[in-house]
Motif scaffolding. Structure first.
Motif, mmCIF file in Angstrom:
data_model
loop_
_atom_site.group_PDB
_atom_site.id
_atom_site.type_symbol
_atom_site.label_atom_id
_atom_site.label_comp_id
_atom_site.label_asym_id
_atom_site.label_seq_id
_atom_site.Cartn_x
_atom_site.Cartn_y
_atom_site.Cartn_z
ATOM 1 N N ASP A 99 0.865 -1.155 0.000
ATOM 2 C CA ASP A 99 0.000 0.000 0.000
ATOM 3 C C ASP A 99 0.916 1.224 0.000
ATOM 4 O O ASP A 99 2.143 1.085 -0.023
ATOM 5 N N GLN A 124 -5.287 2.187 -3.047
ATOM 6 C CA GLN A 124 -5.803 1.139 -2.165
ATOM 7 C C GLN A 124 -6.990 0.421 -2.785
ATOM 8 O O GLN A 124 -7.118 -0.803 -2.681
ATOM 9 N N LEU A 127 -5.761 -1.924 -5.443
ATOM 10 C CA LEU A 127 -5.004 -3.010 -4.821
ATOM 11 C C LEU A 127 -5.941 -4.032 -4.182
ATOM 12 O O LEU A 127 -5.766 -5.250 -4.343
ATOM 13 N N ILE A 139 -1.264 -7.813 0.338
ATOM 14 C CA ILE A 139 -0.970 -6.401 0.579
ATOM 15 C C ILE A 139 0.195 -6.297 1.555
ATOM 16 O O ILE A 139 0.162 -6.868 2.643
#
Length: 552
Positions: A99, A124, A127, A139
């Protein structure tokens, strides 16, 4: 265990981090930086020659969006990055993608104070969508590392201007530690059960003696420390950690607090098993292990009483017994450390999310079995339905099964996600994965078989099944399903291998019981094994009480 090779790819300079890591693990050295997508998208690159098992992508958001702090422009660039990465990624490799923390000079003069967070959220969102789609993407908590250290301690403008090194020496060391920790989590087998005491552990004070020592559990002072501990434990339970109670109390007094105290976070249904009595705790732990059909080496025992901890350590050396903190304010952080040391997983599967419910349903199955007139009658009452599911879509669970299963594991081979991904591409290997449900609920994905068809006679090289469904003869239906498909594909014989271990004795006679005959073996202690063979098709339908569906 052979060290896993890793790669660190970034759009900023991570050379010092790579140098530090190379003293601990084998690390790929890219030529320069800022070309992480080009490396991944070129199948002839040195990266693919190196063939790392785990790749860490540490990204600087400001550089990636080219310092365009307009949300719409940044979203286009981020979307394009993830699109390129998705096209380049290999399903057999593990990727940790960071992140982000937006660090650049111009954020200090932004009129809109929410812009920084909004830009970070753009990354984010993409992701998290990728992680939901791909079992092999995790992550990497880069942002949390920066927040814990503080921006002034984590970043250095001097280092940035000298060589595009954003991080201070301290932050680089912290980043290395975090990478090594994630690698350790990938490789280890996590514990499954957290066994807990009650008095002065989950709450302060003694149940049944409230008039003398009031229960400490509240929204302030030491009572809040115990409540926050329970909040941490509840989150662990929601992520697949099985909780059990092992406490010396009058059961009625303890249950009254569990059910009625307004500040209890954990309730009776949070626990997969309970032993609230005055018996020795090591005996209760042995009984619970048998009830849950789990080895004691999967247990962690937490108790404030040093004498109880010492006795469990002496009587049950397989059980992990961590120290207990001296002060209530240390409780939550101590439990967080226990989670990271023993229970943390690379990814949480659907089976993990429903684990406590599944074990509660198992208790109902056990009651039905006790009340049934016969074992066959019990199996028919269960109304089991076995479904073959696609291993490509459940690669993480497939990996879990091979690395966590010990009792019903015919050869105890351990495979990483990368190895299984390669097997799925190999036309000579057939991988079967099974989900089971019954009248009480969904047991989840519980069994896997690998068949090697490269020789004249196919061989079952691996057969695993979750311990929570053992004892129902599901293996009969599963092996029959495999036999039928192989026969339909043109084979008229099938072989299976059994390699004994200290834990897989329950399946020592599986193949003989299923009608296979032994054709070879080795009795030496160092390399004991057996090979069995059967003719196809099977002589009789063995698993008449299991309905089969095929969704693969």
């Amino acid at each position: 265990m052979e060290e896993q090779k890793i790669a660190i790819l970034s759009n900023v300079n991570m050379n010092f981090v790579i140098r530090m890591l190379q003293s601990k693990v084998p690390v790929y050295e890219a030529e320069g930086y800022g070309n992480e997508l080009g490396i991944l998208m070129n199948p002839q690159s040195s990266y693919y020659v190196y063939d790392p098992a785990v790749t860490f992508l540490i990204l600087d958001l400001a550089e990636l969006v080219e310092h365009r702090l307009n949300i719409e422009e940044a979203n286009v660039l981020v979307r394009n990055w993830f699109s390129s990465f998705s096209a380049a990624m290999d399903s057999g490799m593990i990727y940790y993608i960071s992140d982000v923390y937006l660090w650049c000079a111009e954020t200090e003069v932004l009129f809109d104070p929410g812009r920084k967070q909004a830009l970070e959220q753009v990354w984010q969102t993409h992701l998290e969508e990728l992680v939901k789609r791909c079992d092999n993407v995790r992550i990497f908590p880069y942002r949390h590392m920066i927040e814990v250290m503080g921006e002034e301690n984590a970043f250095s403008w001097k280092m940035w201007y000298l060589g595009k090194l954003p991080l201070t020496a301290g932050a680089q060391e912290r980043l290395c530690s975090l990478i090594l920790e994630k690698l350790r989590v990938e490789r280890r087998t996590p514990k499954k059960v957290l066994a807990l005491d009650l008095d002065n552990t989950l709450w302060g004070g003694l149940a049944g003696e409230a008039e003398h020592t009031p229960i400490l559990l509240s929204d302030d002072h030491s009572g809040l420390a115990y409540k926050n501990l329970q909040r941490v434990i509840l989150q662990m339970q929601k992520q697949g950690v099985l909780l059990v109670l092992v406490s010396k109390n009058n059961e009625e007094d303890a249950e009254r607090i569990l059910a009625g105290h307004s500040h209890m976070v954990l309730r009776s249904d949070s626990f997969a098993a309970k032993r609230i009595n005055w018996r020795p705790k090591h005996e209760n732990l042995q009984e619970i292990a048998q009830e849950l059909n789990l080895g004691l080496d999967s247990f962690v025992f937490w108790d404030d009483n040093p004498a109880e901890r010492r006795l469990v350590q002496e009587m049950l050396p397989e059980v992990v017994v961590p120290d207990f903190p001296q002060r209530p304010e240390e409780l939550a952080s101590a439990m967080t450390a226990i989670y990271r040391e023993y229970f943390e997983k690379p990814v949480v599967t659907m089976e993990d999310l429903h684990k406590t419910r599944q074990y509660a349903e198992n208790a109902k199955r056990s009651l039905m079995r006790e009340q049934a007139a016969s074992f066959e009658g019990y199996l028919k009452q269960l109304k089991m339905v076995m479904t073959r599911v696609d291993p490509h879509e459940n690669l993480e669970r497939l990996t879990q099964l091979f690395n966590k299963t010990n009792q019903f594991n015919l050869t105890t081979n351990r495979y990483g996600l990368q190895q299984l991904g390669e097997m799925l591409k190999d036309s000579r290997k057939r991988i079967y994965l099974y989900q089971v449900r019954d009248c009480f609920g969904d047991n989840g994905i519980v069994s896997a078989i690998i068949v090697d068809t490269s020789e004249e006679v196919p061989v079952v090289t691996d057969f695993v099944m979750s311990c929570r469904v053992m004892g129902r003869n599901l293996e009969d239906a599963i092996i029959e399903d495999v036999e039928q498909e192989l026969f339909a594909s043109g084979w008229n014989r099938l072989r299976g291998i059994y390699i004994p271990t200290a834990k897989n004795r329950p399946v020592a006679q599986l193949y003989p019981r299923l009608g296979y005959r032994e054709i070879s073996g080795d009795d030496s202690k160092e390399n004991a094994w057996r090979v069995y063979e059967t003719q196809l098709p099977s002589e009789a339908k063995r698993a008449y009480y299991v309905e089969k569906e095929n969704n693969a």
